[in-house]
Design an enzyme around this catalytic site. Structure first.
Site, mmCIF file in Angstrom:
data_model
loop_
_atom_site.group_PDB
_atom_site.id
_atom_site.type_symbol
_atom_site.label_atom_id
_atom_site.label_comp_id
_atom_site.label_asym_id
_atom_site.label_seq_id
_atom_site.Cartn_x
_atom_site.Cartn_y
_atom_site.Cartn_z
ATOM 1 N N LYS A 286 6.804 -10.043 -8.008
ATOM 2 C CA LYS A 286 6.627 -11.257 -6.982
ATOM 3 C C LYS A 286 5.886 -12.336 -7.843
ATOM 4 C CE LYS A 286 6.497 -8.091 -2.957
ATOM 5 N NZ LYS A 286 7.700 -8.441 -2.230
ATOM 6 N N ARG A 360 13.984 0.161 0.900
ATOM 7 C CA ARG A 360 15.325 0.854 1.032
ATOM 8 C C ARG A 360 15.651 2.089 0.494
ATOM 9 N NH1 ARG A 360 18.530 -4.539 0.201
ATOM 10 N NH2 ARG A 360 16.510 -5.218 0.887
#
Length: 512
Positions: A286, A360
């Site tokens: 990030k 996920r």
């Protein structure tokens, strides 16, 4: 934890450090809400006029303090805004009551006891005021220096301590419905605040191993069954998603199963929570400015954990099993790389194109494992996508499901308990974007609609015939702005109320 009592005293005679009354916006100015009659009488029937002179309007979130008039035991009156006044035969909205009570509790930080004389015409309203006050009084101070030898520490200041006691005026302690509402509010808010504490803990204090230990301690306290799969068990079981996400971190991942069972229950809910205790993005790192709050990426697991404990504390006639998929997503020489292929617990292979789409992957393993027990329904909760925040903002979570009626039920439940949510579609055409030339599926697809793509990915790992819903709480899980209503800065405990009410509905035979 702030104490809650049901008071039989009137707002004028109750012994407290402050008395809280409600005011609203009427057609001709400020209107004093029911419950404040005795206080208004002490002001000669001119409380509304006095408040208007002080600039009060009755708007939601507004708080006005003033010295008490002669005849009141409490030295301070606090008027909390309820927003627009309801019609003649209408009651005040429960969420308005909840938020007003929360705003009042926050404004009374440093106060030992406050009497809440807001409209509580029935047990539902009493529950809302109780919940709002107890949630509004929350404070996370575990890592603040108390001056006991700590360098630069400050001595404890009573003025910064949370409101210690809430006395609910008009609460009818001998009424079974009111008593039950108060007891439920205390149990529910305690668990929401448990979730908040976990979310607010720094990532160097709450890694997957420490989170699992928290679950084990709660299981022992409340008589729950708990099973912790460590890295050896995960490897033996073939949990490629959890292992793949966690392999770059020094602290290995965990899968925790924590279960509450009721001897007379005939329905089972499985709750699955994303528990990334810190998300750096992995190799797909990030950028600066996007990782400072990533300790909150375990908010889904915190919500699931809290909901299971709440179900136990409330003795609900339903089985509730929580699955906490815990991992740290870190970059290192051993981290999963973009282009790697993982073999999931289900046997499916996943090409990892973006290591920052890690939630996920851990959820997929947990969903497959939860499906093996064939529950009546599965609900997963996750701070899954920034796309959902872009779509719905910071206060609303999205709901996706493989059953439209179930999705509608959860949306209605969320609105009922005061959590903002919105049903989202699962367009089948977006599935093609996750096709992979080397594996069964890729972990990302089209950029546009990527929040929906994430839901479609999770759907691939739900057992056949099992009703499932996905709650993307990326927006409301962690509040970075100024506190409002009963919502604090930091972890909010988003989705706990929805999950607990879903469990209550299921226990009552109304799964939806």
């Amino acid at each position: 934890m702030t104490a809650l009592t049901l008071s039989t005293s009137s707002a004028a005679t109750v012994r407290a450090d402050a008395v809280v009354v409600g005011v609203a916006k009427g057609a001709k100015g400020v209107v004093v809400a029911p419950g404040a009659e005795a206080v208004d009488k002490a002001f000669g029937g001119k409380l509304a006029a006095v408040l208007e002179t002080l600039g009060a309007s009755g708007a939601e979130g507004e708080v006005t303090k003033l010295p008490a008039a002669d005849g009141l035991k409490a030295p301070v009156v606090l008027a909390a805004g309820l927003g627009e006044a309801p019609g003649k035969d209408e009651a005040y909205d429960t969420e308005a009551l909840r938020r007003a009570a929360g705003s009042a509790a926050r404004a009374l930080t440093g106060t030992k006891k406050a009497a809440f004389a807001l409209p509580v015409e029935d047990a539902e309203a009493a529950a809302a005021v109780s919940e709002g006050a107890l949630l509004g009084a929350y404070s996370f101070t575990a890592y603040r220096s108390n001056g006991n030898g700590a360098k630069g520490g400050k001595k404890d200041d009573a003025k910064s301590a949370p409101l210690a006691e809430v006395a609910l005026v008009g609460g009818k302690p001998r009424d079974k419905e009111f008593k039950a509402a108060a007891e439920r509010a205390q149990a529910l808010t305690a668990e929401i605040n448990r979730a908040r504490d976990l979310i607010n803990m720094p990532p160097n204090a709450l890694d997957p191993k420490a989170f699992a230990a928290e679950a084990q301690a709660a299981a022992k306290e409340f008589g729950l069954k708990v099973e912790v799969l460590d890295e050896k068990a995960l490897k033996k079981g073939g949990y490629g998603g959890l292992l793949g996400v966690g392999q770059g971190a020094e602290t290995p991942p965990r899968l925790v199963r924590i279960a509450y069972t009721h001897p007379k229950a005939d329905k089972t809910l499985a709750l699955v929570g994303k528990g990334i205790t810190y998300d750096s993005g992995g190799i797909s790192l990030k950028p600066a400015g996007h990782n400072e709050t990533m300790k909150c990426d375990m908010s889904g697991a915190a919500a699931v954990f809290a909901a299971v404990v709440a179900a136990a504390r409330l003795g609900l006639q339903v089985n509730v099993t929580g699955w906490l998929a815990l991992a740290e997503n870190m970059p290192s020489g051993s981290a999963t790389r973009p282009g790697d292929v993982l073999t999931m617990y289900s046997g499916k292979t996943v090409e990892v194109l973006n290591t920052d789409a890690e939630g996920r992957l851990v959820l997929a393993d947990a969903l497959t494992r939860a499906s093996e027990e064939t529950p009546d329904a599965i609900v997963d909760v996750a701070t899954l996508t920034g796309a959902m925040v872009l779509a719905l903002g910071n206060r609303t979570f999205g709901i996706m499901a493989n059953d439209d009626a179930f999705r509608t039920s959860i949306h209605e439940i969320a609105e009922e308990v005061g959590e903002q949510s919105w049903p989202m579609p699962m367009p089948s055409e977006l599935r093609k974007g996750m096709d992979s030339p080397v594996a069964d599926i890729a972990n990302v697809g089209e950029r546009m609609g990527s929040g929906l793509v994430a839901g479609l990915f999770l759907k691939e790992f739900i057992g056949e015939g099992i009703t499932w819903a996905h709650l993307d709480i990326a927006g409301p899980a962690f509040h970075e702005g100024a506190p409002w209503g009963y919502t604090p800065k930091g972890g909010t405990g988003s989705a706990v109320r929805t999950l607990v009410r879903l469990a209550e509905r299921t226990a009552a035979g109304d799964l939806g």
